[in-house]
Write a protein that holds these residues in place. Sequence first.
Motif, PDB file in Angstrom:
ATOM      1  N   UNK A   7       0.833  -1.204   0.000  1.00 18.65           N
ATOM      2  CA  UNK A   7       0.000   0.000   0.000  1.00 18.65           C
ATOM      3  C   UNK A   7       0.871   1.259   0.000  1.00 18.65           C
ATOM      4  N   UNK A   8       1.986   1.209   0.719  1.00 19.48           N
ATOM      5  CA  UNK A   8       2.923   2.335   0.700  1.00 19.48           C
ATOM      6  C   UNK A   8       3.457   2.530  -0.712  1.00 19.48           C
ATOM      7  N   UNK A   9       3.864   1.440  -1.343  1.00 17.02           N
ATOM      8  CA  UNK A   9       4.406   1.516  -2.706  1.00 17.02           C
ATOM      9  C   UNK A   9       3.361   1.987  -3.706  1.00 17.02           C
ATOM     10  N   UNK A  10       2.083   1.752  -3.382  1.00 16.33           N
ATOM     11  CA  UNK A  10       0.984   2.218  -4.246  1.00 16.33           C
ATOM     12  C   UNK A  10       0.593   3.657  -3.932  1.00 16.33           C
ATOM     13  N   UNK A  16       1.504   4.997   4.568  1.00 20.82           N
ATOM     14  CA  UNK A  16       2.845   5.496   4.877  1.00 20.82           C
ATOM     15  C   UNK A  16       2.917   6.016   6.306  1.00 20.82           C
ATOM     16  N   UNK A  17       1.908   6.791   6.711  1.00 26.19           N
ATOM     17  CA  UNK A  17       1.879   7.313   8.080  1.00 26.19           C
ATOM     18  C   UNK A  17       1.824   6.178   9.092  1.00 26.19           C
ATOM     19  N   UNK A  18       1.028   5.149   8.788  1.00 24.18           N
ATOM     20  CA  UNK A  18       0.938   4.008   9.709  1.00 24.18           C
ATOM     21  C   UNK A  18       2.263   3.258   9.786  1.00 24.18           C
ATOM     22  N   UNK A  19       2.907   3.089   8.640  1.00 26.12           N
ATOM     23  CA  UNK A  19       4.196   2.389   8.623  1.00 26.12           C
ATOM     24  C   UNK A  19       5.221   3.129   9.479  1.00 26.12           C
ATOM     25  N   UNK A  20       5.245   4.454   9.369  1.00 23.01           N
ATOM     26  CA  UNK A  20       6.210   5.230  10.157  1.00 23.01           C
ATOM     27  C   UNK A  20       5.867   5.155  11.644  1.00 23.01           C
ATOM     28  N   UNK A  21       4.590   5.124  11.970  1.00 27.14           N
ATOM     29  CA  UNK A  21       4.195   4.952  13.376  1.00 27.14           C
ATOM     30  C   UNK A  21       4.682   3.612  13.910  1.00 27.14           C
ATOM     31  N   UNK A  22       4.533   2.544  13.125  1.00 27.94           N
ATOM     32  CA  UNK A  22       5.072   1.244  13.519  1.00 27.94           C
ATOM     33  C   UNK A  22       6.580   1.330  13.752  1.00 27.94           C
ATOM     34  N   UNK A  98       5.157  24.810   8.251  1.00 29.95           N
ATOM     35  CA  UNK A  98       4.876  24.386   6.878  1.00 29.95           C
ATOM     36  C   UNK A  98       3.383  24.124   6.677  1.00 29.95           C
ATOM     37  N   UNK A  99       2.545  24.844   7.430  1.00 30.58           N
ATOM     38  CA  UNK A  99       1.113  24.552   7.469  1.00 30.58           C
ATOM     39  C   UNK A  99       0.438  24.691   6.111  1.00 30.58           C
ATOM     40  N   UNK A 100       0.945  25.570   5.234  1.00 31.18           N
ATOM     41  CA  UNK A 100       0.243  25.820   3.964  1.00 31.18           C
ATOM     42  C   UNK A 100       0.336  24.644   3.004  1.00 31.18           C
ATOM     43  N   UNK A 101       1.200  23.660   3.304  1.00 32.15           N
ATOM     44  CA  UNK A 101       1.357  22.515   2.411  1.00 32.15           C
ATOM     45  C   UNK A 101       0.604  21.272   2.900  1.00 32.15           C
ATOM     46  N   UNK A 102      -0.069  21.368   4.049  1.00 34.85           N
ATOM     47  CA  UNK A 102      -0.685  20.180   4.624  1.00 34.85           C
ATOM     48  C   UNK A 102      -1.830  19.625   3.790  1.00 34.85           C
ATOM     49  N   UNK A 103      -2.503  20.489   3.064  1.00 35.52           N
ATOM     50  CA  UNK A 103      -3.636  20.021   2.256  1.00 35.52           C
ATOM     51  C   UNK A 103      -3.211  19.503   0.888  1.00 35.52           C
ATOM     52  N   UNK A 104      -1.929  19.588   0.588  1.00 35.75           N
ATOM     53  CA  UNK A 104      -1.415  19.144  -0.719  1.00 35.75           C
ATOM     54  C   UNK A 104      -1.178  17.631  -0.666  1.00 35.75           C
ATOM     55  N   UNK A 105      -1.866  16.851  -1.486  1.00 36.62           N
ATOM     56  CA  UNK A 105      -1.709  15.390  -1.448  1.00 36.62           C
ATOM     57  C   UNK A 105      -0.349  14.900  -1.930  1.00 36.62           C
ATOM     58  N   UNK A 106       0.415  15.781  -2.570  1.00 35.04           N
ATOM     59  CA  UNK A 106       1.733  15.386  -3.068  1.00 35.04           C
ATOM     60  C   UNK A 106       2.867  15.866  -2.171  1.00 35.04           C
ATOM     61  N   UNK A 107       2.501  16.294  -0.963  1.00 34.18           N
ATOM     62  CA  UNK A 107       3.479  16.683   0.051  1.00 34.18           C
ATOM     63  C   UNK A 107       3.192  15.886   1.316  1.00 34.18           C
ATOM     64  N   UNK A 108       4.221  15.291   1.870  1.00 35.25           N
ATOM     65  CA  UNK A 108       4.084  14.519   3.111  1.00 35.25           C
ATOM     66  C   UNK A 108       5.052  15.097   4.133  1.00 35.25           C
ATOM     67  N   UNK A 109       4.548  15.515   5.279  1.00 42.83           N
ATOM     68  CA  UNK A 109       5.380  16.115   6.324  1.00 42.83           C
ATOM     69  C   UNK A 109       5.261  15.276   7.584  1.00 42.83           C
ATOM     70  N   UNK A 110       6.401  14.862   8.096  1.00 40.47           N
ATOM     71  CA  UNK A 110       6.396  14.071   9.332  1.00 40.47           C
ATOM     72  C   UNK A 110       7.448  14.647  10.285  1.00 40.47           C
ATOM     73  N   UNK A 111       7.002  15.091  11.446  1.00 46.30           N
ATOM     74  CA  UNK A 111       7.917  15.544  12.487  1.00 46.30           C
ATOM     75  C   UNK A 111       8.230  14.368  13.397  1.00 46.30           C
ATOM     76  N   UNK A 112       9.502  14.246  13.764  1.00 43.34           N
ATOM     77  CA  UNK A 112       9.933  13.130  14.602  1.00 43.34           C
ATOM     78  C   UNK A 112      10.854  13.642  15.698  1.00 43.34           C
ATOM     79  N   UNK A 113      10.750  13.039  16.865  1.00 46.83           N
ATOM     80  CA  UNK A 113      11.635  13.395  17.975  1.00 46.83           C
ATOM     81  C   UNK A 113      12.877  12.520  17.938  1.00 46.83           C
TER      82      UNK A 113
END
Length: 316
Positions: A7-10, A16-22, A98-113
């Motif tokens: 599903x990530x590759x598709x 993708x978000x779930x995979x990163x959470x795992x 980077x809030x203005x890009x959150x609604x863009x389906x071709x942009x993925x933003x992930x903050x990590x500690x």
Amino acid sequence: MEQLAKRVADQDQRALARAITYIENDHPDKLELMQQLNQQKKQSQYIGITGSPGAGKSSLVDALITKLRADDKTVAIIAVDPTSPFSGGALLGDRARMHKHFSDPDVFIRSMATRGSLGGLARATKDAIRACNAYGFDYIFIETVGVGQSELDIMKVADTTAVVLTPNSGDIIQVFKAGIMEIADLFVLNKADLPGVNKLKNQLGDLIHIAGHRGFEPPIIKTSVTENEGINDLLDAFNRHWTYLEETDAGQKQRQQQLEYEVYELIQDSLWKDVEHFIQSDETRQEELRSATDPYTLAKSWLDEWHNQRKGDSDG
């Protein structure tokens, strides 16, 4: 995990978000997931953005996203924030910047500690980058905590590393520190609308000349996000370095070295988890730790006991 990786590759961003959470939560099947994702890997361009706090890294990345989306490129951003040594939490403020890009389906933003990791990147960060590669983004930006003597891990994952400096901030001292010159494929003089930028550029140019470079000499790019200047030049510099890696054996050597780093790190992580479980699962050892006065003797005793236990399990 095979289905999740597919599903990530598709290009399913929820997968993708779930995979990163795992990955972040160290799911029991994480290794299997990473193996499946690695089979789906594509040719994303990894760009590391590092520099001291306040250098404007997030605003710079935001401007780069805007330009790349105008060129119809897909973008992922992995933004790493430091973890509090007291609460264990992190602000994860890049989402707000980077809030203005959150609604863009071709942009993925992930903050990590960082979750206490040294080197400027968390272990999970490197696996999250692999997940984004499996998704197939054109560009993956990795924004680190902030460059310093111990925060050089970005060179172990990025194809191109940009060190961001600002005028009149004393950042040139950071560059003199061991390792900083070696990790930079290019330098960005951000906030170039401020006075002192030409002095900084001259100082940096002298330093690059003294250090010497084989092959690709790091260019110095002046940018100003507020004035919207230098962003195209910066993207051109990223692409020139990418072309250099692709057309010479430098890229293959770099990727091989990064692979070696990662193999060693994965083995080290696995061994440490095994040792940690060995120590924490036995109350007697916990009592020994609380009453210890000689860490060297105790560490040697535990390691000998751990090795003997593993040998016994192997023989059995």
